[in-house]
Enzyme design. Structure first.
Site, PDB file in Angstrom:
ATOM      1  N   LYS A  97       0.862  -1.188   0.000  1.00 28.00           N
ATOM      2  CA  LYS A  97       0.000   0.000   0.000  1.00 28.00           C
ATOM      3  C   LYS A  97       0.898   1.237   0.000  1.00 28.00           C
ATOM      4  CE  LYS A  97      -4.029  -2.063   2.039  1.00 28.00           C
ATOM      5  NZ  LYS A  97      -3.560  -3.406   1.666  1.00 28.00           N
ATOM      6  N   ASP A 131      -1.347  -2.167  -4.088  1.00 31.80           N
ATOM      7  CA  ASP A 131      -2.747  -2.345  -3.697  1.00 31.80           C
ATOM      8  C   ASP A 131      -3.489  -1.040  -3.917  1.00 31.80           C
ATOM      9  OD1 ASP A 131      -2.597  -4.979  -2.793  1.00 31.80           O
ATOM     10  OD2 ASP A 131      -2.219  -4.423  -0.713  1.00 31.80           O
ATOM     11  N   MET A 132      -4.817  -1.122  -4.135  1.00 34.29           N
ATOM     12  CA  MET A 132      -5.585   0.122  -4.260  1.00 34.29           C
ATOM     13  C   MET A 132      -6.309   0.398  -2.945  1.00 34.29           C
ATOM     14  SD  MET A 132      -6.125   2.687  -6.100  1.00 34.29           S
ATOM     15  CE  MET A 132      -5.769   2.401  -7.834  1.00 34.29           C
ATOM     16  N   GLN A 162     -10.778  -1.332  -8.942  1.00 35.32           N
ATOM     17  CA  GLN A 162     -11.929  -1.801  -8.157  1.00 35.32           C
ATOM     18  C   GLN A 162     -13.214  -1.626  -8.971  1.00 35.32           C
ATOM     19  OE1 GLN A 162     -10.884   1.261  -5.507  1.00 35.32           O
ATOM     20  NE2 GLN A 162     -10.083  -0.061  -3.895  1.00 35.32           N
ATOM     21  N   ARG A 183      -4.644  -5.989 -11.475  1.00 33.31           N
ATOM     22  CA  ARG A 183      -5.449  -6.907 -10.662  1.00 33.31           C
ATOM     23  C   ARG A 183      -6.844  -6.287 -10.573  1.00 33.31           C
ATOM     24  NH1 ARG A 183      -3.996  -6.547  -4.694  1.00 33.31           N
ATOM     25  NH2 ARG A 183      -2.415  -8.148  -5.030  1.00 33.31           N
ATOM     26  N   THR A 225     -11.117 -12.508  -6.868  1.00 31.13           N
ATOM     27  CA  THR A 225     -12.485 -12.637  -6.354  1.00 31.13           C
ATOM     28  C   THR A 225     -12.702 -14.046  -5.823  1.00 31.13           C
ATOM     29  OG1 THR A 225     -14.839 -12.404  -6.871  1.00 31.13           O
ATOM     30  CG2 THR A 225     -13.458 -13.292  -8.631  1.00 31.13           C
ATOM     31  N   HIS A 226     -13.672 -14.175  -4.895  1.00 32.26           N
ATOM     32  CA  HIS A 226     -14.071 -15.506  -4.413  1.00 32.26           C
ATOM     33  C   HIS A 226     -15.476 -15.807  -4.899  1.00 32.26           C
ATOM     34  CE1 HIS A 226     -11.646 -13.246  -1.486  1.00 32.26           C
ATOM     35  NE2 HIS A 226     -10.892 -14.321  -1.520  1.00 32.26           N
ATOM     36  N   ARG A 287     -11.912  -5.329   7.802  1.00 35.57           N
ATOM     37  CA  ARG A 287     -12.468  -5.246   6.444  1.00 35.57           C
ATOM     38  C   ARG A 287     -12.972  -6.622   5.984  1.00 35.57           C
ATOM     39  NH1 ARG A 287      -8.337  -1.404   5.468  1.00 35.57           N
ATOM     40  NH2 ARG A 287      -6.976  -2.912   4.449  1.00 35.57           N
ATOM     41  N   ALA A 290     -16.215  -7.183   7.656  1.00 35.26           N
ATOM     42  CA  ALA A 290     -17.263  -6.324   7.091  1.00 35.26           C
ATOM     43  C   ALA A 290     -17.780  -6.908   5.776  1.00 35.26           C
ATOM     44  CB  ALA A 290     -16.719  -4.915   6.860  1.00 35.26           C
ATOM     45  N   GLU A 291     -16.875  -7.577   5.000  1.00 36.54           N
ATOM     46  CA  GLU A 291     -17.304  -8.165   3.736  1.00 36.54           C
ATOM     47  C   GLU A 291     -18.292  -9.290   3.968  1.00 36.54           C
ATOM     48  OE1 GLU A 291     -13.184  -7.492   1.564  1.00 36.54           O
ATOM     49  OE2 GLU A 291     -13.576  -9.527   2.245  1.00 36.54           O
TER      50      GLU A 291
HETATM   51  P1  FDA Z   1     -18.076 -10.928  -2.651  1.00 36.77           P
HETATM   52  O1  FDA Z   1     -17.796 -10.020  -1.516  1.00 36.77           O
HETATM   53  O2  FDA Z   1     -19.310 -10.727  -3.438  1.00 36.77           O
HETATM   54  O3  FDA Z   1     -18.037 -12.405  -2.113  1.00 36.77           O
HETATM   55  C1  FDA Z   1     -18.351 -13.521  -2.930  1.00 36.77           C
HETATM   56  C2  FDA Z   1     -18.284 -14.775  -2.058  1.00 36.77           C
HETATM   57  O4  FDA Z   1     -16.937 -14.984  -1.659  1.00 36.77           O
HETATM   58  C3  FDA Z   1     -19.047 -14.667  -0.746  1.00 36.77           C
HETATM   59  O5  FDA Z   1     -20.387 -15.059  -0.918  1.00 36.77           O
HETATM   60  C4  FDA Z   1     -18.281 -15.612   0.143  1.00 36.77           C
HETATM   61  O6  FDA Z   1     -18.634 -16.941  -0.139  1.00 36.77           O
HETATM   62  C5  FDA Z   1     -16.867 -15.415  -0.319  1.00 36.77           C
HETATM   63  N1  FDA Z   1     -16.170 -14.358   0.477  1.00 36.77           N
HETATM   64  C6  FDA Z   1     -15.879 -13.098   0.098  1.00 36.77           C
HETATM   65  N2  FDA Z   1     -15.199 -12.434   1.077  1.00 36.77           N
HETATM   66  C7  FDA Z   1     -15.099 -13.310   2.087  1.00 36.77           C
HETATM   67  C8  FDA Z   1     -14.505 -13.232   3.357  1.00 36.77           C
HETATM   68  N3  FDA Z   1     -13.910 -12.130   3.811  1.00 36.77           N
HETATM   69  N4  FDA Z   1     -14.572 -14.314   4.136  1.00 36.77           N
HETATM   70  C9  FDA Z   1     -15.180 -15.461   3.707  1.00 36.77           C
HETATM   71  N5  FDA Z   1     -15.764 -15.595   2.507  1.00 36.77           N
HETATM   72  C10 FDA Z   1     -15.704 -14.542   1.709  1.00 36.77           C
HETATM   73  N6  FDA Z   1      -9.678  -4.606  -2.273  1.00 36.77           N
HETATM   74  C11 FDA Z   1      -9.261  -3.338  -2.460  1.00 36.77           C
HETATM   75  O7  FDA Z   1     -10.032  -2.404  -2.266  1.00 36.77           O
HETATM   76  N7  FDA Z   1      -7.966  -3.073  -2.859  1.00 36.77           N
HETATM   77  C12 FDA Z   1      -7.086  -4.066  -3.121  1.00 36.77           C
HETATM   78  O8  FDA Z   1      -5.947  -3.810  -3.487  1.00 36.77           O
HETATM   79  C13 FDA Z   1      -7.523  -5.418  -2.950  1.00 36.77           C
HETATM   80  N8  FDA Z   1      -6.695  -6.457  -3.191  1.00 36.77           N
HETATM   81  C14 FDA Z   1      -7.199  -7.747  -3.183  1.00 36.77           C
HETATM   82  C15 FDA Z   1      -6.396  -8.807  -3.561  1.00 36.77           C
HETATM   83  C16 FDA Z   1      -6.921 -10.074  -3.642  1.00 36.77           C
HETATM   84  C17 FDA Z   1      -6.045 -11.217  -4.085  1.00 36.77           C
HETATM   85  C18 FDA Z   1      -8.301 -10.322  -3.309  1.00 36.77           C
HETATM   86  C19 FDA Z   1      -8.908 -11.669  -3.433  1.00 36.77           C
HETATM   87  C20 FDA Z   1      -9.078  -9.270  -2.893  1.00 36.77           C
HETATM   88  C21 FDA Z   1      -8.556  -7.987  -2.800  1.00 36.77           C
HETATM   89  N9  FDA Z   1      -9.311  -6.930  -2.355  1.00 36.77           N
HETATM   90  C22 FDA Z   1      -8.846  -5.645  -2.516  1.00 36.77           C
HETATM   91  C23 FDA Z   1     -10.608  -7.180  -1.668  1.00 36.77           C
HETATM   92  C24 FDA Z   1     -11.770  -7.149  -2.628  1.00 36.77           C
HETATM   93  O9  FDA Z   1     -11.962  -5.833  -3.080  1.00 36.77           O
HETATM   94  C25 FDA Z   1     -13.059  -7.643  -1.967  1.00 36.77           C
HETATM   95  O10 FDA Z   1     -13.361  -6.825  -0.878  1.00 36.77           O
HETATM   96  C26 FDA Z   1     -13.014  -9.083  -1.507  1.00 36.77           C
HETATM   97  O11 FDA Z   1     -12.274  -9.884  -2.375  1.00 36.77           O
HETATM   98  C27 FDA Z   1     -14.441  -9.669  -1.441  1.00 36.77           C
HETATM   99  O12 FDA Z   1     -15.048  -9.612  -2.695  1.00 36.77           O
HETATM  100  P2  FDA Z   1     -15.348 -10.879  -3.635  1.00 36.77           P
HETATM  101  O13 FDA Z   1     -14.898 -10.534  -4.991  1.00 36.77           O
HETATM  102  O14 FDA Z   1     -14.767 -12.094  -3.070  1.00 36.77           O
HETATM  103  O15 FDA Z   1     -16.920 -10.919  -3.717  1.00 36.77           O
END
Ligand code: FDA
Length: 311
Positions: A97, A131-132, A162, A183, A225-226, A287, A290-291
């Site tokens: 960051k 990172d953003m 994002q 990313r 993403t997950h 964070r 909160a997600e």
């Molecule tokens: P979403 O939140 O819709 O979740 C989809 C599904 O994934 C959920 O239903 C659940 O099953 C699972 N899931 C998601 N988050 C979970 C958690 N915390 N615990 C358990 N299960 C969970 N953000 C940012 O602002 N700046 C950045 O630089 C980055 N960098 C980054 C790197 C990498 C490798 C990842 C994977 C994520 C980031 N993020 C990030 C965070 C990103 O913006 C986001 O907040 C999270 O990845 C959650 O979003 P999803 O895409 O997973 O979708």
């Protein structure tokens, strides 16, 4: 309400000072954070790499307000790069960051720190992802990347976009034109509605649009993403259009959807896990909670279960 509360808590340093001294809270953190030292981070990196999953190590810390603290963090990153290069089978890759490197103290200081880190990363054949952070930093981060780092370090450095932000279509287009490594994530910060989509369905729809664009025209995008629905959509696009698995990678967070990480790897996709470690784990953990507030119950349940079984 709960999400807003968790975001607010993530910014309260006094609460962190209290929480950090609490054993139960530290056990909570273990689910998402690979310990507090370089060695614990490196051990997780080695274990994942042995399973064929690459990592990006992240030394937790952000919003540094003193030059000295930014220089210390810079030195730690240089040590991490060296440590990764000594681990067999581990790719040298870190996420940083800019505010941790002094971006909000003095941009020149931040630039000096980033140059030191990137010189070392380049020497080791490694990669550094910026990172953003929240939207107040978006334009500055992209400018800093484009004008100060990318012209010198090229493929050794990349940025994050994002999908929550309305501006991201334009940013992705610009970064594709630059052939920069991006990313793509949804965005982890609370943003005002004029800047970001308020409705999650819009964030997801925008993610899919940007992802398709990056898969077709981008330069080795990281799909972070997950979201299973989005991931299957990506897999369909890749299969339908014959996009080779060396042209993109999936990325997930340490401790989240480990089952899906293994499935993607087994299906022949590249999989990278973002592994945070360090003492400043509190805002990151908040964070993540909160997600998915259900994590509070999930982690709490695990801690109790492990406690009862005498772990
Ligand atoms: P979403 O939140 O819709 O979740 C989809 C599904 O994934 C959920 O239903 C659940 O099953 C699972 N899931 C998601 N988050 C979970 C958690 N915390 N615990 C358990 N299960 C969970 N953000 C940012 O602002 N700046 C950045 O630089 C980055 N960098 C980054 C790197 C990498 C490798 C990842 C994977 C994520 C980031 N993020 C990030 C965070 C990103 O913006 C986001 O907040 C999270 O990845 C959650 O979003 P999803 O895409 O997973 O979708």
């Amino acid at each position: 309400m709960l999400r807003r509360g968790l975001h607010w808590l993530s910014e309260q340093q006094q609460i962190f000072d209290f929480v950090r001294s609490n054993g139960l809270a530290r056990r909570f953190a273990e689910r998402f954070v690979a310990g507090e030292t370089i060695e614990t981070g490196a051990a997780v990196a080695e274990a994942l790499s042995a399973r064929g999953i690459t990592v990006s190590l992240d030394l937790l810390g952000e919003s540094v307000h003193e030059a000295g603290a930014a220089e210390v963090a810079c030195g730690q990153y240089i040590a991490i790069l060296g440590r990764m290069s000594q681990s067999s089978g581990v790719e040298v890759n870190v996420s940083i960051k800019l505010t941790q490197m002094g971006f909000d103290v003095d941009e020149e200081l931040c630039c000096r720190n980033m140059v030191r880190i990137l010189d070392r990363a380049r020497q080791l054949g490694g990669f550094v992802r910026l990172d953003m952070e929240g939207s107040a930093h978006t334009q500055r981060t992209l400018d800093f990347f484009e004008h100060r780092l990318y012209p010198v370090y090229g493929d050794h450095v990349g940025v994050v976009i994002q999908s929550a932000l309305r501006r991201s279509t334009k940013d992705v287009e610009h970064l594709i034109g630059l052939k920069a490594r991006v990313r793509l994530c949804k965005g982890a910060y609370l943003e005002p509605p004029d800047v970001a989509f308020a409705d999650k369905a819009d964030v997801d729809r925008h993610y899919v649009e940007l992802m398709e664009r990056l898969l077709r025209e981008g330069h080795y995008p990281g799909l972070a993403t997950h979201d299973e629905r989005i991931i299957s959509h990506a897999r369909q696009v890749v299969a339908r259009e014959g996009i080779a698995s060396e042209r993109y990678e999936f990325q997930m967070l340490y401790g989240v959807r480990r089952d899906l990480q293994d499935q993607l790897k087994a299906a022949g996709h590249r999989m990278r896990v973002y592994v945070p470690f360090g003492t400043q784990w509190y805002p990151y953990l908040m964070r993540r909670l909160a997600e998915r507030p259900a994590n509070i119950a999930f982690i709490f349940g695990n801690v109790i279960r492990e406690g009862l079984s005498g772990r």
